[in-house]
Design an enzyme around this catalytic site. Structure first.
Site, mmCIF file in Angstrom:
data_model
loop_
_atom_site.group_PDB
_atom_site.id
_atom_site.type_symbol
_atom_site.label_atom_id
_atom_site.label_comp_id
_atom_site.label_asym_id
_atom_site.label_seq_id
_atom_site.Cartn_x
_atom_site.Cartn_y
_atom_site.Cartn_z
ATOM 1 N N GLY A 78 0.855 -1.204 0.000
ATOM 2 C CA GLY A 78 0.000 0.000 0.000
ATOM 3 C C GLY A 78 0.879 1.237 0.000
ATOM 4 N N VAL A 112 5.525 -1.624 11.553
ATOM 5 C CA VAL A 112 5.021 -0.244 11.473
ATOM 6 C C VAL A 112 3.501 -0.190 11.520
ATOM 7 C CG1 VAL A 112 7.025 0.346 10.043
ATOM 8 C CG2 VAL A 112 4.821 0.018 8.947
ATOM 9 N N ARG A 162 8.492 14.786 13.101
ATOM 10 C CA ARG A 162 7.360 15.723 13.070
ATOM 11 C C ARG A 162 7.619 16.898 14.015
ATOM 12 N NH1 ARG A 162 2.737 11.002 12.830
ATOM 13 N NH2 ARG A 162 2.581 10.995 10.560
ATOM 14 N N HIS A 191 3.423 5.454 20.749
ATOM 15 C CA HIS A 191 3.035 6.142 19.512
ATOM 16 C C HIS A 191 1.556 6.461 19.651
ATOM 17 C CE1 HIS A 191 3.327 7.368 15.432
ATOM 18 N NE2 HIS A 191 2.643 6.371 14.925
HETATM 19 N N1 APR Z 1 -0.895 -9.641 3.809
HETATM 20 C C1 APR Z 1 -0.268 -8.768 3.007
HETATM 21 N N2 APR Z 1 -0.743 -7.535 2.746
HETATM 22 C C2 APR Z 1 -1.905 -7.195 3.310
HETATM 23 C C3 APR Z 1 -2.621 -8.069 4.160
HETATM 24 C C4 APR Z 1 -2.057 -9.345 4.394
HETATM 25 N N3 APR Z 1 -2.650 -10.241 5.175
HETATM 26 N N4 APR Z 1 -3.751 -7.441 4.551
HETATM 27 C C5 APR Z 1 -3.731 -6.227 3.982
HETATM 28 N N5 APR Z 1 -2.628 -6.076 3.227
HETATM 29 C C6 APR Z 1 -2.222 -4.936 2.419
HETATM 30 C C7 APR Z 1 -3.361 -4.315 1.657
HETATM 31 O O1 APR Z 1 -3.716 -5.073 0.520
HETATM 32 C C8 APR Z 1 -2.781 -2.945 1.300
HETATM 33 O O2 APR Z 1 -2.155 -2.965 0.034
HETATM 34 O O3 APR Z 1 -1.723 -3.874 3.228
HETATM 35 C C9 APR Z 1 -1.746 -2.702 2.402
HETATM 36 C C10 APR Z 1 -2.088 -1.505 3.262
HETATM 37 O O4 APR Z 1 -1.921 -0.400 2.472
HETATM 38 P P1 APR Z 1 -2.738 0.947 2.662
HETATM 39 O O5 APR Z 1 -4.194 0.630 2.776
HETATM 40 O O6 APR Z 1 -2.292 1.906 1.618
HETATM 41 O O7 APR Z 1 -2.257 1.448 4.118
HETATM 42 P P2 APR Z 1 -0.907 2.189 4.460
HETATM 43 O O8 APR Z 1 -1.093 3.652 4.372
HETATM 44 O O9 APR Z 1 0.186 1.575 3.691
HETATM 45 O O10 APR Z 1 -0.735 1.844 6.020
HETATM 46 C C11 APR Z 1 -0.411 0.544 6.452
HETATM 47 O O11 APR Z 1 0.752 1.397 8.372
HETATM 48 O O12 APR Z 1 0.870 3.515 9.338
HETATM 49 C C12 APR Z 1 0.270 2.258 9.371
HETATM 50 O O13 APR Z 1 -1.894 2.791 10.252
HETATM 51 C C13 APR Z 1 -1.198 2.366 9.115
HETATM 52 O O14 APR Z 1 -1.662 0.174 9.876
HETATM 53 C C14 APR Z 1 -1.518 0.956 8.717
HETATM 54 C C15 APR Z 1 -0.280 0.511 7.963
#
Ligand code: APR
Length: 413
Positions: free
Chosen positions: A112, A220, A253, A277
């Site tokens: 993501g 993270v 930050r 955090h």
């Molecule tokens: N295995 C692999 N990837 C996964 C799984 C899993 N079981 N479940 C979800 N994902 C992937 C999703 O498909 C998505 O591509 O995790 C990704 C999350 O990406 P975003 O929705 O863009 O979230 P992001 O902004 O990257 O944040 C991820 O980091 O800062 C923290 O709070 C935030 O917990 C969140 C994490």
């Protein structure tokens, strides 16, 4: 000498966008770097693709002289002493050669916003051979990896990004960054994320450990303190090999807000936050400086308090503006910085979520503390000279994290 052979994913396993090739190990300089928090917060170690190239050229030179040197040893007419000298020299050249044929590899789980930006930052640092990026969404990591790899000739780095949906491709990773999980939505606290992300982090950790039992895990996913605890418990790794990212981001930050309020160059600010955090984050004004001077030389107490409060809510402020998703540019800088310190065995000090066992009078909890990071993960939790108020706030944060870990343990995962 580095050879790449590009192959599209068409012919191979469609779950793995791969570019096969052989790599001479790009050895990196190991230096002990003790960085003030602001330097950590404000600057990410820049990649030096050119210096990597210089190292590789030197290696080629050594390789070229090694062969004639050894051939020379066969000349029996050389005096015995000279032959012994040449043998020693040849051996030195040999041992100077990059030893590991094994590739250095970092995996980022989750392609993501946070994961892909982290993968890209790591690749551009040019400090490992491969960055593997995996996700449950088919095609997403493969497409992003292909796009990233095509930026390499312009950006001048060699690290290859592998996009995959198959954990087998993560095998043998040195470091794994776990970003998989849902980000916060407006009005959502990190705690709201607990159950859904706990299931994801548990599953991801089990998969990762199956293929990389020696990896160091950098977590993270939020809520950070609980997810780091969970990854440590599920992985069965020693506590020093599992750590979380929060302190570098929060310090960064704070440094930004201090620079904005004082008008002083961002690179002249040292800032440090510890604790958890979230609401029990512990900004540490006693360790913060603006152009080497205490904050009170530039700002009133009220102004300092307002900035510390804004820092505590720094993630939420961005979530409210974005409306979908949470921050990822500064977070990915922070995560990549931690990975670099581990990969390069820097022993650099930075605030991270680490297992605390007696330091600051606190026991048995993952908490934001200053720590030295090196090839073994957290190599030392550093005890700084904090004020009594700061130590009390740290103890309070530890209590709060322990309560949240209790909630985690009540979940059926
Ligand atoms: N295995 C692999 N990837 C996964 C799984 C899993 N079981 N479940 C979800 N994902 C992937 C999703 O498909 C998505 O591509 O995790 C990704 C999350 O990406 P975003 O929705 O863009 O979230 P992001 O902004 O990257 O944040 C991820 O980091 O800062 C923290 O709070 C935030 O917990 C969140 C994490």
């Amino acid at each position: 000498m580095v050879r790449f052979q590009t192959a599209s994913s068409k012919g191979g396993d469609p779950r793995r966008a791969t570019t096969s090739g052989s790599f001479r190990s790009m050895s990196t300089t190991s230096a002990v770097v003790l960085e003030p928090a602001g330097v950590v917060a404000a600057g990410v170690t820049k990649p030096h693709a050119a210096s990597n190239r210089a190292e590789i050229n030197q290696t080629d030179k050594r390789e070229r002289c090694t062969v004639p040197l050894i051939a020379g040893l066969a000349v029996n007419s050389f005096p015995r002493r000279l032959r012994a000298c040449l043998t020693a020299l040849a051996l030195r050249y040999w041992t100077d050669q990059p030893r590991s044929v094994r590739m250095s590899k970092v995996t980022v789980v989750g392609a993501g916003k946070y994961g892909s930006t982290t993968a890209q930052r790591l690749a551009a640092m040019d400090i490992v051979d491969e960055v593997v990026m995996t996700d449950i969404v088919e095609g997403l990591p493969q497409g992003l990896a292909l796009d990233m790899n095509q930026s390499r000739p312009v950006e001048k780095y060699r690290t290859l990004v592998i996009g995959t949906n198959d954990y087998a491709d993560t095998a043998g990773s040195d470091v794994v960054v776990i970003t998989a999980g849902l980000p916060r939505k407006p009005g959502m606290s990190r705690m709201d994320l607990l159950e859904v992300n706990a299931k994801i982090v548990k599953d991801v950790t089990e998969q990762i450990i199956k293929y990389s039992p020696e990896a160091i895990l950098v977590v993270v996913t939020n809520p950070l303190d609980q997810m780091t605890t969970l990854a440590a418990e599920v992985s069965g790794l020693s506590h020093d090999k599992v750590l979380g990212q929060a302190g570098i981001l929060d310090s960064s930050r704070l440094a930004h807000f201090l620079s904005e309020a004082t008008g002083v160059d961002i690179l002249e600010i040292d800032a440090l936050t510890l604790g958890s955090h979230g609401p029990t984050m512990v900004p540490v004004p006693s360790q913060c400086t603006v152009a080497g001077k205490p904050l009170t030389d530039y700002l009133s107490d009220d102004e300092i308090q307002a900035i510390l409060e804004r820092t505590r809510g720094g993630g939420g402020e961005i979530v409210a503006l974005l409306k979908t998703g949470s921050a990822y540019y500064a977070p990915s800088s922070a995560a990549a910085r931690m990975v670099a310190a581990i990969i390069k065995d820097e022993k650099a000090m930075m605030p991270v979520c680490a297992w605390v066992a007696g330091e600051y009078g606190i026991n048995d909890v993952y908490l934001g503390v200053p720590a030295k990071l090196g090839k073994n993960g957290v190599e030392e939790v550093v005890v700084m000279d904090l004020t009594a108020d700061e130590i009390a706030a740290l103890a309070e944060a530890a209590t709060s994290v322990k309560e949240k870990v209790d909630e985690l343990h009540q979940l059926e995962l």
